[in-house]
Every structure is written in C-alpha cells, then in structure tokens.
Design an enzyme around this catalytic site. Sequence first.
Site, short mmCIF file in Angstrom:
data_model
loop_
_atom_site.label_atom_id
_atom_site.label_comp_id
_atom_site.label_asym_id
_atom_site.label_seq_id
_atom_site.Cartn_x
_atom_site.Cartn_y
_atom_site.Cartn_z
N LYS A 1 0.94 -1.18 0.14
CA LYS A 1 0.07 0.03 0.11
C LYS A 1 0.81 1.14 -0.10
CE LYS A 1 -4.08 -2.14 2.36
NZ LYS A 1 -4.95 -1.95 3.46
N PHE B 1 -15.23 4.27 7.28
CA PHE B 1 -13.80 4.81 6.88
C PHE B 1 -13.54 4.56 5.10
CE2 PHE B 1 -13.95 0.19 8.18
CZ PHE B 1 -13.36 -0.54 7.06
N HIS C 1 -2.22 -5.38 1.45
CA HIS C 1 -3.65 -5.94 1.31
C HIS C 1 -3.35 -7.42 0.99
CE1 HIS C 1 -7.51 -6.72 -0.41
NE2 HIS C 1 -6.65 -7.53 -1.34
N ASN D 1 -1.96 0.33 6.91
CA ASN D 1 -1.54 -0.84 7.33
C ASN D 1 -0.67 -1.66 6.40
OD1 ASN D 1 -3.47 -1.88 5.75
ND2 ASN D 1 -4.66 -2.70 7.60
N ARG E 1 -2.21 -14.11 4.47
CA ARG E 1 -3.29 -13.41 5.54
C ARG E 1 -2.28 -13.80 6.90
NH1 ARG E 1 -7.37 -10.05 4.16
NH2 ARG E 1 -8.16 -10.65 6.52
N TYR F 1 -12.32 -1.87 -3.42
CA TYR F 1 -13.00 -1.80 -1.93
C TYR F 1 -14.47 -1.63 -1.85
CZ TYR F 1 -8.48 -2.02 0.34
OH TYR F 1 -7.02 -2.49 0.83
N GLU G 1 -9.75 -10.89 -7.53
CA GLU G 1 -8.79 -9.71 -7.30
C GLU G 1 -7.65 -9.71 -8.23
OE1 GLU G 1 -7.96 -9.50 -3.29
OE2 GLU G 1 -10.07 -8.75 -2.55
#
Length: 140
Positions: free
Chosen positions: A11, A59, A117, A114, A87, A51, A128
């Site tokens: 990110k 958010f 992704h 964070n 993950r 998203y 994705e």
Amino acid sequence: MAIERTLSILKPDATKRNLTGKINAVFEDAGLRIVAQKRIQLTEAQAKAFYAVHAERPFYGSLVASMIAEPVVVQVLQGENAVAHHRDVMGATNPAQAAEGTVRKLYAESIEANSVHGSDSLENAKNEIAFFFAETEILA
Ligand code: GDP
Ligand code: MG
C-alpha cells in the site's frame, strides 16, 4: 495442501517509506513466490471499485483516499495454501493486534495505513487477480 495464488498489494504507506523490498523479503522467506508484480498509480475509480465491499463503512472515503495517495505495488503470490498463509504473514488488520514478526507488526503505521492488502478467500483472490493482471502477465 493445494498450491494457490493470492492478490497482494503493497500500500501507499509502504511504497512511500521505500519498504517494498523488505516486505517482499518477508513474503519470500515465508515460502511465497512473487509470480507477477507491477508498480501502479490507482485511480480513484479503481480504488473505489476494488474496495466496493466496504462502501457502507465509515472509513471508506478515507481508505480510498489513502490508497491513491502514492503508487502501490500489486502482485500475485503463489504457494501452498497461499491465501490463508499470506493472511497469516500479513498479520491482523490493526497493527496493535498483529503478532510478532508479521508485516503489519513490523511496518504498519495504523489500522488504515497498514502496509499490505491480501485476498481473504480463494474466490476473492481469483477476482482480485483478474482485476489487475492478465493471465499472460503471471509467470510461475
Ligand atoms: P484486511 O482484509 O485485513 O485488509 O481488512 P478489511 O478488509 O476489514 O479492511 C480493508 C482495509 O480497510 C484495511 O486493510 C484497512 O486499510 C482499512 N480499515 C479496516 N478497518 C478500518 C477502520 O476501522 N478504520 C480505518 N480508518 N480503516 C480501516
Ligand atoms: Mg479485507
């Protein structure tokens, strides 16, 4: 266990801090193979679409803005049980709750910034991956 592919994004907070190599090393050390990778600037429309599942969350606007603030690195990772394994290697969404040694524990700035992704299911991974890559760009 099956060999799977998952969609990973480094990110803007990570690309801005020049952390792409360090994060890729964590993935590779964990047995995940980078079989496709490109650095791109997401458009607002792309970030919103990617998203869309979070469109009703408070958010969402902030998340979309954060995802277009700097370039991202999108990548396909391949390995045994890659979706769940990736993950685990990323750690919890909130870095305050992420386990030692995970990417988010090591590098995340906040619950939003964070650093990474990762797809959360094999079905989402397929969708994705197709969002960013043609099959011909993925070289195992
Ligand atoms: P992930 O699958 O672990 O990335 O988490 P989610 O799918 O639940 O959320 C997607 C992304 O939205 C997260 O990675 C964060 O960047 C952001 N996010 C999630 N929860 C919050 C929150 O409570 N506040 C803010 N500002 N961002 C959040
Ligand atoms: Mg998610």
